[in-house]
Write a protein that holds these residues in place. Structure first.
Motif, PDB file in Angstrom:
ATOM      1  N   MET A  51      10.050  -0.485  -3.314  1.00 44.90           N
ATOM      2  CA  MET A  51       8.773  -0.917  -2.742  1.00 44.90           C
ATOM      3  C   MET A  51       7.799   0.253  -2.596  1.00 44.90           C
ATOM      4  SD  MET A  51       9.360  -4.036  -2.580  1.00 44.90           S
ATOM      5  CE  MET A  51       7.935  -4.644  -1.719  1.00 44.90           C
ATOM      6  N   ARG A  52       8.333   1.431  -2.287  1.00 36.43           N
ATOM      7  CA  ARG A  52       7.456   2.595  -2.157  1.00 36.43           C
ATOM      8  C   ARG A  52       6.794   2.918  -3.491  1.00 36.43           C
ATOM      9  NH1 ARG A  52       7.824   7.901  -3.075  1.00 36.43           N
ATOM     10  NH2 ARG A  52       9.991   7.675  -3.776  1.00 36.43           N
ATOM     11  N   ARG A  53       7.574   2.863  -4.585  1.00 40.82           N
ATOM     12  CA  ARG A  53       7.025   3.124  -5.913  1.00 40.82           C
ATOM     13  C   ARG A  53       6.028   2.049  -6.322  1.00 40.82           C
ATOM     14  NH1 ARG A  53       9.916   6.253  -9.426  1.00 40.82           N
ATOM     15  NH2 ARG A  53       8.055   5.989 -10.736  1.00 40.82           N
ATOM     16  N   MET A  54       6.308   0.806  -5.947  1.00 31.79           N
ATOM     17  CA  MET A  54       5.396  -0.290  -6.287  1.00 31.79           C
ATOM     18  C   MET A  54       4.039  -0.087  -5.597  1.00 31.79           C
ATOM     19  SD  MET A  54       7.016  -2.186  -8.419  1.00 31.79           S
ATOM     20  CE  MET A  54       7.739  -0.644  -9.005  1.00 31.79           C
ATOM     21  N   ARG A  55       4.079   0.320  -4.331  1.00 29.66           N
ATOM     22  CA  ARG A  55       2.824   0.568  -3.605  1.00 29.66           C
ATOM     23  C   ARG A  55       2.059   1.731  -4.229  1.00 29.66           C
ATOM     24  NH1 ARG A  55       6.367  -0.484   0.795  1.00 29.66           N
ATOM     25  NH2 ARG A  55       5.890  -2.478   1.822  1.00 29.66           N
ATOM     26  N   GLN A  56       2.779   2.757  -4.652  1.00 27.42           N
ATOM     27  CA  GLN A  56       2.124   3.897  -5.299  1.00 27.42           C
ATOM     28  C   GLN A  56       1.441   3.471  -6.594  1.00 27.42           C
ATOM     29  OE1 GLN A  56       5.284   6.783  -5.733  1.00 27.42           O
ATOM     30  NE2 GLN A  56       4.979   7.649  -3.681  1.00 27.42           N
ATOM     31  N   LEU A  57       2.102   2.604  -7.362  1.00 27.77           N
ATOM     32  CA  LEU A  57       1.504   2.108  -8.610  1.00 27.77           C
ATOM     33  C   LEU A  57       0.229   1.314  -8.321  1.00 27.77           C
ATOM     34  CD1 LEU A  57       4.637   0.943 -10.641  1.00 27.77           C
ATOM     35  CD2 LEU A  57       3.040   2.738 -11.294  1.00 27.77           C
ATOM     36  N   ILE A  58       0.285   0.465  -7.296  1.00 25.64           N
ATOM     37  CA  ILE A  58      -0.882  -0.353  -6.949  1.00 25.64           C
ATOM     38  C   ILE A  58      -2.040   0.526  -6.500  1.00 25.64           C
ATOM     39  CG2 ILE A  58      -1.749  -2.091  -5.328  1.00 25.64           C
ATOM     40  CD1 ILE A  58       1.098  -3.311  -5.358  1.00 25.64           C
ATOM     41  N   SER A  60      -2.597   3.530  -7.296  1.00 25.98           N
ATOM     42  CA  SER A  60      -3.052   4.385  -8.399  1.00 25.98           C
ATOM     43  C   SER A  60      -3.798   3.599  -9.470  1.00 25.98           C
ATOM     44  CB  SER A  60      -1.863   5.117  -9.025  1.00 25.98           C
ATOM     45  OG  SER A  60      -1.194   5.903  -8.058  1.00 25.98           O
ATOM     46  N   GLY A  61      -3.958   2.295  -9.248  1.00 24.88           N
ATOM     47  CA  GLY A  61      -4.687   1.474 -10.220  1.00 24.88           C
ATOM     48  C   GLY A  61      -3.810   0.797 -11.249  1.00 24.88           C
ATOM     49  N   VAL A  65       1.093  -3.312 -13.800  1.00 30.29           N
ATOM     50  CA  VAL A  65       2.454  -2.863 -14.097  1.00 30.29           C
ATOM     51  C   VAL A  65       3.386  -3.229 -12.946  1.00 30.29           C
ATOM     52  CG1 VAL A  65       3.909  -0.847 -14.532  1.00 30.29           C
ATOM     53  CG2 VAL A  65       1.615  -0.979 -15.546  1.00 30.29           C
ATOM     54  N   ALA A  66       2.939  -2.935 -11.726  1.00 34.26           N
ATOM     55  CA  ALA A  66       3.761  -3.260 -10.557  1.00 34.26           C
ATOM     56  C   ALA A  66       3.996  -4.761 -10.461  1.00 34.26           C
ATOM     57  CB  ALA A  66       3.074  -2.742  -9.291  1.00 34.26           C
ATOM     58  N   ARG A  67       2.958  -5.540 -10.712  1.00 34.69           N
ATOM     59  CA  ARG A  67       3.096  -6.993 -10.601  1.00 34.69           C
ATOM     60  C   ARG A  67       4.098  -7.536 -11.629  1.00 34.69           C
ATOM     61  NH1 ARG A  67      -1.729  -8.024 -11.215  1.00 34.69           N
ATOM     62  NH2 ARG A  67      -1.664  -8.526 -13.423  1.00 34.69           N
ATOM     63  N   ASN A  68       4.081  -7.004 -12.863  1.00 38.25           N
ATOM     64  CA  ASN A  68       5.024  -7.460 -13.893  1.00 38.25           C
ATOM     65  C   ASN A  68       6.459  -7.144 -13.507  1.00 38.25           C
ATOM     66  OD1 ASN A  68       3.076  -8.519 -15.566  1.00 38.25           O
ATOM     67  ND2 ASN A  68       2.768  -6.629 -16.706  1.00 38.25           N
ATOM     68  N   ASP A  92      -5.506  -9.830  -7.965  1.00 41.89           N
ATOM     69  CA  ASP A  92      -6.153  -9.548  -9.250  1.00 41.89           C
ATOM     70  C   ASP A  92      -6.881 -10.810  -9.719  1.00 41.89           C
ATOM     71  OD1 ASP A  92      -6.908  -8.889 -11.779  1.00 41.89           O
ATOM     72  OD2 ASP A  92      -4.980  -8.032 -12.375  1.00 41.89           O
ATOM     73  N   ASP A  93      -8.227 -10.747  -9.741  1.00 40.35           N
ATOM     74  CA  ASP A  93      -9.007 -11.931 -10.104  1.00 40.35           C
ATOM     75  C   ASP A  93      -8.901 -12.288 -11.588  1.00 40.35           C
ATOM     76  OD1 ASP A  93      -9.810 -12.263  -7.534  1.00 40.35           O
ATOM     77  OD2 ASP A  93     -11.815 -11.409  -7.785  1.00 40.35           O
TER      78      ASP A  93
END
Length: 329
Positions: A51-58, A60-61, A65-68, A92-93
């Motif tokens: 989860m920490r890495r997922m938040r970092q990805l989000i 960072s823009g 990738v995190a959502r997939n 994400d719209d």
């Protein structure tokens, strides 16, 4: 069909090579077999996303990738509240609202009072124009979490629909107090004040919205009208000059330029804008009216009019050597 190529091997010795193979009868059948084999095969077990890495990805823009990654986990594992909450907050719209709605409902199955799920459901159902069940969701979100931003936004829109401008302004102020950069609230505030007829306050907050850099051409046109109504003519003229060549309704922009310049007694500029306005619409009432009013002021005729009145001045021809009574003073 096979094509042969002749290849030089040694000096003048040639050898025939077949570099192409015949295509299969139906490439689509091969694709279908490959897809069937993929879905029927046993998937390699993946570890739960960090989860920490997922938040970092989000942050960072890289929310896509995190959502997939999280979506793959959700499809192949039992429902996970923490992952569902994080995937819902990506907002994400470009993704279909129906997918977000399904994730929100899955989250509500785990916890019917989950704030993130209720807020996401209200937001994405609004995106999908699913208005029929939206009232119940807004009511539930408002009763459980009255300060939720999505709930306040939905209530603000509902108040605007019902012309309840005082209540809408309260919701707007609450959103801005929570997030001073909330674009939706910053734009709605001057709109609400304009509808309430408080042009002075509306002009102030239109300026704030224009300075944010997010104002559309329609916003600039609306703010120009407010500037004119509260007699800030120079601001109106500056803004109309800015959008004159880009706004779709050029006649409306010219109309404000004509009236603002007349109010500032810029007779020559007003007359010039009148000519351009009449070239677009020869029947323009404002163009004809201010053309007559300014023509007498910039011409060689003596004009007499009541101060502060818009009525057409009375014209008198001035003859050489003619002295009127006030010339003797």
């Amino acid at each position: 069909m096979q094509i042969k190529y002749w290849v030089l091997v040694n000096k003048m010795e040639f050898k025939s090579l077949n570099l192409e193979e015949q295509l299969p009868p139906s490439p689509e059948n091969i694709r279908m077999e490959n897809v069937r084999e993929y879905y029927s095969s046993e998937k390699k077990q993946r570890n739960r996303p960090d989860m920490r890495r997922m938040r970092q990805l989000i942050q960072s823009g890289y929310s896509g990738v995190a959502r997939n990654i999280m979506e793959y986990w959700i499809e192949n594992n039992p429902s996970d509240g923490a992952i569902l909450e994080l995937i819902v907050t990506t907002n994400d719209d470009s993704i279909s609202p129906s997918r977000y709605i399904e994730w929100c409902r899955s989250l509500l199955d785990l916890n019917p009072e989950n704030e993130i799920a209720l807020g996401g459901l209200v937001y994405h159902m609004g995106r999908a124009d699913m208005n029929s069940p939206l009232g119940d969701e807004i009511g539930k979100l408002s009763s459980l979490y009255p300060d939720n931003a999505f709930g306040r936004k939905a209530r603000l829109q509902r108040h605007m629909t019902k012309s309840e401008y005082n209540e809408a302004l309260d919701e707007c102020d609450a959103l801005i107090q929570r997030d001073p950069k909330n674009k939706f609230a910053l734009r709605q505030r001057p709109i609400i004040l304009t509808k309430m007829g408080d042009f002075k306050s509306a002009a102030e907050y239109w300026t704030v919205w224009l300075d944010s850099g997010h104002a559309s051409l329609d916003d600039k046109m609306a703010s120009g009208r407010v500037y004119y109504n509260c007699k800030q003519y120079n601001k109106c003229i500056s803004l109309m000059n800015e959008i004159l060549d880009s706004y779709s309704n050029r006649e409306a922009v010219l109309d404000l330029l004509v009236r603002s310049n007349y109010s500032l007694k810029n007779w020559a500029k007003c007359n010039s804008w009148c000519k351009e306005l009449l070239s677009i619409n020869s029947q323009s009432f404002e163009g004809q009216k201010y053309m007559r009013l300014t023509r007498t002021r910039i011409g060689s005729r003596l004009s007499i009019s009541m101060e502060g009145q818009d009525e057409e001045p009375v014209e008198y021809v001035s003859y050489p050597g003619l002295k009127l009574w006030f010339n003797h003073f």
